[in-house]
Motif scaffolding. Structure first.
Motif, mmCIF file in Angstrom:
data_model
loop_
_atom_site.group_PDB
_atom_site.id
_atom_site.type_symbol
_atom_site.label_atom_id
_atom_site.label_comp_id
_atom_site.label_asym_id
_atom_site.label_seq_id
_atom_site.Cartn_x
_atom_site.Cartn_y
_atom_site.Cartn_z
ATOM 1 N N ARG A 24 26.375 42.676 -15.173
ATOM 2 C CA ARG A 24 26.536 43.852 -14.447
ATOM 3 C C ARG A 24 25.548 45.037 -14.625
ATOM 4 O O ARG A 24 25.820 46.203 -14.135
ATOM 5 C CB ARG A 24 27.927 44.223 -14.742
ATOM 6 C CG ARG A 24 29.005 43.440 -14.279
ATOM 7 C CD ARG A 24 30.420 43.689 -14.917
ATOM 8 N NE ARG A 24 31.608 42.705 -14.537
ATOM 9 C CZ ARG A 24 32.902 43.040 -14.370
ATOM 10 N NH1 ARG A 24 33.195 44.300 -14.553
ATOM 11 N NH2 ARG A 24 33.581 42.025 -14.265
ATOM 12 N N GLY A 25 24.518 44.809 -15.496
ATOM 13 C CA GLY A 25 23.564 45.985 -15.503
ATOM 14 C C GLY A 25 23.712 46.786 -16.999
ATOM 15 O O GLY A 25 22.799 47.558 -16.963
ATOM 16 N N TYR A 26 24.681 46.405 -17.834
ATOM 17 C CA TYR A 26 24.472 47.303 -18.679
ATOM 18 C C TYR A 26 23.662 46.723 -19.828
ATOM 19 O O TYR A 26 23.332 45.506 -19.802
ATOM 20 C CB TYR A 26 26.077 47.210 -19.457
ATOM 21 C CG TYR A 26 26.969 47.823 -18.733
ATOM 22 C CD1 TYR A 26 27.418 49.208 -18.710
ATOM 23 C CD2 TYR A 26 27.802 47.031 -17.667
ATOM 24 C CE1 TYR A 26 28.287 49.727 -17.729
ATOM 25 C CE2 TYR A 26 28.938 47.816 -17.044
ATOM 26 C CZ TYR A 26 28.907 49.031 -17.115
ATOM 27 O OH TYR A 26 29.914 49.482 -16.359
ATOM 28 N N THR A 27 23.263 47.563 -20.751
ATOM 29 C CA THR A 27 22.276 47.129 -21.994
ATOM 30 C C THR A 27 23.223 46.537 -22.988
ATOM 31 O O THR A 27 24.014 46.987 -23.486
ATOM 32 C CB THR A 27 21.679 48.351 -22.593
ATOM 33 O OG1 THR A 27 20.980 48.983 -21.574
ATOM 34 C CG2 THR A 27 20.691 48.088 -23.362
ATOM 35 N N THR A 28 22.776 45.343 -23.526
ATOM 36 C CA THR A 28 23.573 44.697 -24.334
ATOM 37 C C THR A 28 22.760 43.935 -25.330
ATOM 38 O O THR A 28 21.582 43.793 -25.081
ATOM 39 C CB THR A 28 24.291 43.394 -23.608
ATOM 40 O OG1 THR A 28 23.481 42.657 -23.348
ATOM 41 C CG2 THR A 28 25.329 43.970 -22.730
ATOM 42 N N VAL A 29 23.329 43.877 -26.676
ATOM 43 C CA VAL A 29 22.523 43.109 -27.749
ATOM 44 C C VAL A 29 23.448 42.235 -28.331
ATOM 45 O O VAL A 29 24.673 42.676 -28.705
ATOM 46 C CB VAL A 29 21.981 44.137 -28.641
ATOM 47 C CG1 VAL A 29 21.445 43.495 -30.112
ATOM 48 C CG2 VAL A 29 20.827 45.075 -27.921
ATOM 49 N N ASP A 30 23.124 40.953 -28.453
ATOM 50 C CA ASP A 30 23.835 39.999 -29.168
ATOM 51 C C ASP A 30 23.514 40.214 -30.801
ATOM 52 O O ASP A 30 22.534 39.629 -30.975
ATOM 53 C CB ASP A 30 23.489 38.730 -28.639
ATOM 54 C CG ASP A 30 24.330 37.623 -29.474
ATOM 55 O OD1 ASP A 30 25.034 37.753 -30.397
ATOM 56 O OD2 ASP A 30 24.323 36.504 -28.895
ATOM 57 N N ALA A 31 24.097 40.700 -31.677
ATOM 58 C CA ALA A 31 23.689 41.062 -33.049
ATOM 59 C C ALA A 31 23.804 39.705 -33.961
ATOM 60 O O ALA A 31 23.237 39.804 -34.953
ATOM 61 C CB ALA A 31 24.332 42.173 -33.522
ATOM 62 N N ASP A 32 24.348 38.752 -33.341
ATOM 63 C CA ASP A 32 24.516 37.464 -34.143
ATOM 64 C C ASP A 32 23.459 36.671 -33.834
ATOM 65 O O ASP A 32 23.049 35.600 -34.529
ATOM 66 C CB ASP A 32 25.709 36.897 -33.617
ATOM 67 C CG ASP A 32 27.320 37.191 -34.168
ATOM 68 O OD1 ASP A 32 26.914 38.048 -35.102
ATOM 69 O OD2 ASP A 32 28.062 36.928 -33.429
ATOM 70 N N ALA A 33 22.371 37.192 -32.954
ATOM 71 C CA ALA A 33 21.296 36.128 -32.522
ATOM 72 C C ALA A 33 20.200 36.335 -33.792
ATOM 73 O O ALA A 33 20.239 37.314 -34.581
ATOM 74 C CB ALA A 33 20.637 36.622 -31.535
ATOM 75 N N ASP A 34 19.297 35.476 -34.180
ATOM 76 C CA ASP A 34 18.471 35.656 -35.165
ATOM 77 C C ASP A 34 17.272 36.833 -34.998
ATOM 78 O O ASP A 34 16.997 37.229 -36.284
ATOM 79 C CB ASP A 34 17.572 34.305 -35.226
ATOM 80 C CG ASP A 34 18.327 33.084 -35.667
ATOM 81 O OD1 ASP A 34 19.196 33.102 -36.494
ATOM 82 O OD2 ASP A 34 17.852 31.926 -35.142
#
Length: 162
Positions: A24-34
């Motif tokens: 939907r265009g929001y800034t996201t970060v998957d902090a579980d990623a390496d």
């Protein structure tokens, strides 16, 4: 810039909601990623999954864009709570969590019976700690659309309930 941490146990839908928010265009970060986390020594001196504190501090010191949604769960996440406008706990019944974990294809964690035991143990021991640090809780056993709508209501200053 509004900043929200979405946290919770494996199988509660953090990654799925994050992907929808990104779509939907929001800034996201998957902090579980390496890229954002690594194995280190936890407070008890045992190996634990933890955020790369330098990377997370840098991310949270920027103010680009209208908002940021970070999803993940780590032993050191509490160090960063003050940098988030909202900390939101995702929760779901154990059967829902285990079904999601068994059927997901983007993460190998939770596929063995030993890991199922670990997931359920974490539900009893870790989730209460996350609940104490959360500003709100969303039951993610409903539809993806409903969960995303609840997240966006919280981001707009409302309550998760419609």
């Amino acid at each position: 810039m509004f900043r929200m941490l979405i946290t919770g146990m494996s199988g509660t839908g953090k990654s799925t909601v994050l992907a929808e928010l990104a779509e939907r265009g929001y800034t996201t970060v998957d902090a579980d990623a390496d890229e954002w986390s690594h194995w280190g020594l936890g407070p008890d001196g045992k190996p634990d999954w933890m955020w790369r504190e330098d990377r997370m501090a840098e991310l949270l010191s920027t103010s680009d864009g209208p908002g940021l949604f970070v999803a993940g769960t780590s032993v050191n996440q509490g160090k960063f709570y003050a940098h988030f406008d909202k900390v939101v706990l995702f929760s779901a019944p154990p059967a829902v969590m285990l079904e999601r974990i068994a059927s997901r294809t983007n993460n190998e964690y939770g596929k063995s019976p030993e890991q199922w035991v670990e997931v359920l143990r974490n539900l009893e021991t870790v989730e209460p700690l996350l609940r104490r640090g959360a500003d709100a809780e969303i039951d993610t056993s409903g539809s993806l659309e409903d969960v995303v709508a609840a997240v966006l209501r919280l981001a707009d200053g409302g309550s998760p309930e419609g």
